[in-house]
Motif scaffolding. Structure first.
Motif: not given
Lengths: 308, 264
Positions: B53-67
């Motif tokens: 699972r990814v964290t909110f913090a990881e997803l909120e990075l600019p790269t989070g959109l295409v994670h």
């Protein structure tokens, strides 16, 4: 007369198997040439060599004056149907032809024309998977006609066709010849070839056993004279009369079959009359292409056997 | 070459191609995005065993959109591999290659045109997958309280374009492996089976049990690294350059076989 195809010592070996053995062919342009031989004789391999689909082991060939080592220089003027017609089943007949027109930079207007020529216009938009074998065969011929070819090479075009379809195919092939297109058509059905061809190439075990005019081949074969005496009791005497004249003869079901040239029939009639035998029938039966083929191939086997 | 390219598009527009070629990748991309966003954890300290699972913090990075899409880039690549392998091998198994070679006897042009058409198709598929996956992510993220402002920033857009390029290049690389298998093996079932088996389990076994450094050199591992924009073991540039060498060798070998082999 110019030639559409010339080969010299054309040979193709697959491993240990010699599929085409030093074949020399010279096909006159503008006529229908038949390519006959039993299954596995080397017909399809020879055709594939002419189309640049496989490379010869040795020998050379020219198609429409260009070497087969450079198929791009002549295939734009050649149409071909190779063995069983192969198409994309989930594309319509029309779309299948469009794949080929785009690939060969052929005017797409030809698609409707060739579909009409093979009478598939009304089924052109159906998926090929819904076609019968005969329809696929006709689509294969349509594909061959797409480039408006100078030479059309058709490998077993009547396979899978019903009698009406075979008749239509003959008509299509004759129509091509009438338009000055050279046609090279292979078949293992000798009667079929006899009906449509002017020129003939016979192949057996990868070797050419005859090439020339169909009439020339058949004329070279011994014909049968069938004489029917008025009285059945005269059959044996008539047969002996022929044998005495040096012509092999046999009595069979009230008739005498004599192996003799066609022009000996009047002489037979005279001799029978002189011997007091009245004939009620005298017919000449010319050898069929099939008989000619077997006579030639058996002759070759005998020669090979003697040589061996 | 344009004739081969153009004629291939007729085949690519078939329903089965659209369903499996576009639909397959789209399915994985959307599914991965939904899982990534919906299973993301806000407070990782509450989930010591996050199991991917990814964290909110990881997803909120600019790269989070295409994670999500990048996570399933190997599966998207496998779809491309199957598509290419099937497209090339079927021409042999159906016997249609002979028709094609009569109309286009210049074999290099035929092979290249066909490959470029398939690569374009894969390019369209990758763009579509990423666009739809971004739409899904943007739709779901606010509902979970994930901040998306970085996704639409200049850096976010740049990362999105780079990720699209990486996934596309990796997919074309997988496609080339499939094309080589199709030409060499000439049977769609065998070509797809053998190439998928090599890329997934065989390479994993080699890296896991035989050659631990293999993830820096095996083509499947490098393609995966390329799609991710580089990994800790294999940098982006190392992956790109090594793959370029492999791909040139594979392309030249495939072309040589295609040109020399009889089409009987």
């Amino acid at each position: 007369m110019t030639s559409s195809v010339v080969t010299s010592g054309l040979t193709k070996r697959f491993g240990q198997r010699l599929a085409v053995d030093a074949v020399d062919i010279d096909l006159p342009a503008g006529v229908v040439s038949g390519f006959v031989g039993p299954n596995g004789a080397g017909k399809t391999t020879t055709i594939q060599l002419l189309l640049g689909l496989c490379r010869p082991t040795s020998g050379t060939a020219e198609v429409l004056g260009r070497p087969i080592s450079d198929p791009a220089s002549y295939l734009g003027r050649v149409g071909a149907l190779i063995e069983a017609p192969s198409f994309y089943p989930t594309l319509s007949g029309r779309r299948n032809l469009e794949v080929l027109t785009r690939l060969g930079r052929i005017d797409s207007g030809r698609i409707s024309e060739v579909l009409a020529m093979v009478e598939l216009s009304d089924r052109g938009n159906d998926f090929v998977r819904a076609y019968s074998l005969g329809m696929k065969q006709r689509l294969g011929v349509a594909a061959a006609l797409l480039p408006d070819p100078e030479l059309c090479i058709l490998d077993e075009p009547t396979n899978g066709l019903d009698p009406a379809g075979i008749r239509e195919m003959r008509s299509v092939i004759r129509g091509l010849s009438d338009r000055g297109i050279s046609v090279f058509v292979s078949s293992h059905l000798l009667a079929e070839i006899e009906a449509i061809c002017d020129h003939l190439v016979m192949i057996d075990n990868g070797r050419i056993v005859f090439q020339g005019g169909v009439d020339k081949l058949i004329d070279a074969q011994q014909s049968d004279i069938i004489a029917s005496p008025e009285h059945p009791a005269d059959v044996q005497a008539l047969a002996e009369l022929c044998i005495a004249a040096g012509k092999p003869a046999r009595a069979e079901q009230g008739e005498v079959h004599v192996q003799a040239p066609e022009d000996w029939a009047p002489e037979l009639n005279r001799q029978a009359m002189a011997a007091g035998i009245t004939l009620r029938g005298l017919t000449v039966r010319r050898a069929s292409l099939e008989e000619a083929f077997f006579a030639i191939t058996e002759g070759q086997s005998d020669e090979n056997g003697e040589a061996g | 070459m344009f004739g081969a390219y153009s004629s291939e598009w007729i085949k690519l527009r078939r329903r089965a191609m659209l369903l499996w070629g576009l639909g397959g990748g789209l399915f994985f991309a959307v599914l991965a995005t939904i899982f990534t966003v919906e299973r993301a954890v806000k407070n990782p300290s509450l989930f010591p065993l996050r199991r991917g699972r990814v964290t909110f913090a990881e997803l909120e990075l600019p790269t989070g959109l295409v994670h999500g899409v990048v996570d399933v880039s190997t599966l998207i690549g496998i779809v491309a591999l199957c598509l290419f392998a099937g497209a090339f091998a079927t021409e042999y198994s159906q016997g249609t290659l002979r028709n094609l070679l009569v109309r286009e006897p210049r074999r290099a042009q035929l092979l290249t045109g066909k490959f470029l058409a398939l690569a374009t198709f894969i390019g369209v598929a990758v763009v579509l997958e990423i666009v739809v996956s971004c739409g899904v992510a943007l739709l779901l993220a606010p509902g979970r309280g994930i901040t998306t402002s970085a996704w639409t920033s200049a850096t976010g857009i740049n990362d999105l374009l780079q990720a699209t390029l990486h996934v596309f290049l990796a997919s074309v690389g997988y496609g080339l492996l499939g094309a080589a298998a199709g030409v060499l093996l000439r049977s769609p079932g065998v070509a797809i089976g053998a190439s998928v088996a090599y890329v997934i389990p065989v390479e994993a076994i080699i890296v896991g049990a035989i050659w631990s450094n293999g993830d820096r050199w095996l083509p499947g591992q490098l393609l995966s690294a390329l799609a991710h924009g580089g990994t800790g073991d294999s940098s982006y540039h190392h992956s790109l350059i090594t793959l370029a060498v492999y791909m040139v060798l594979i392309a030249v070998g495939t072309l040589a076989v295609f040109r020399r082999r009889d089409a009987s």
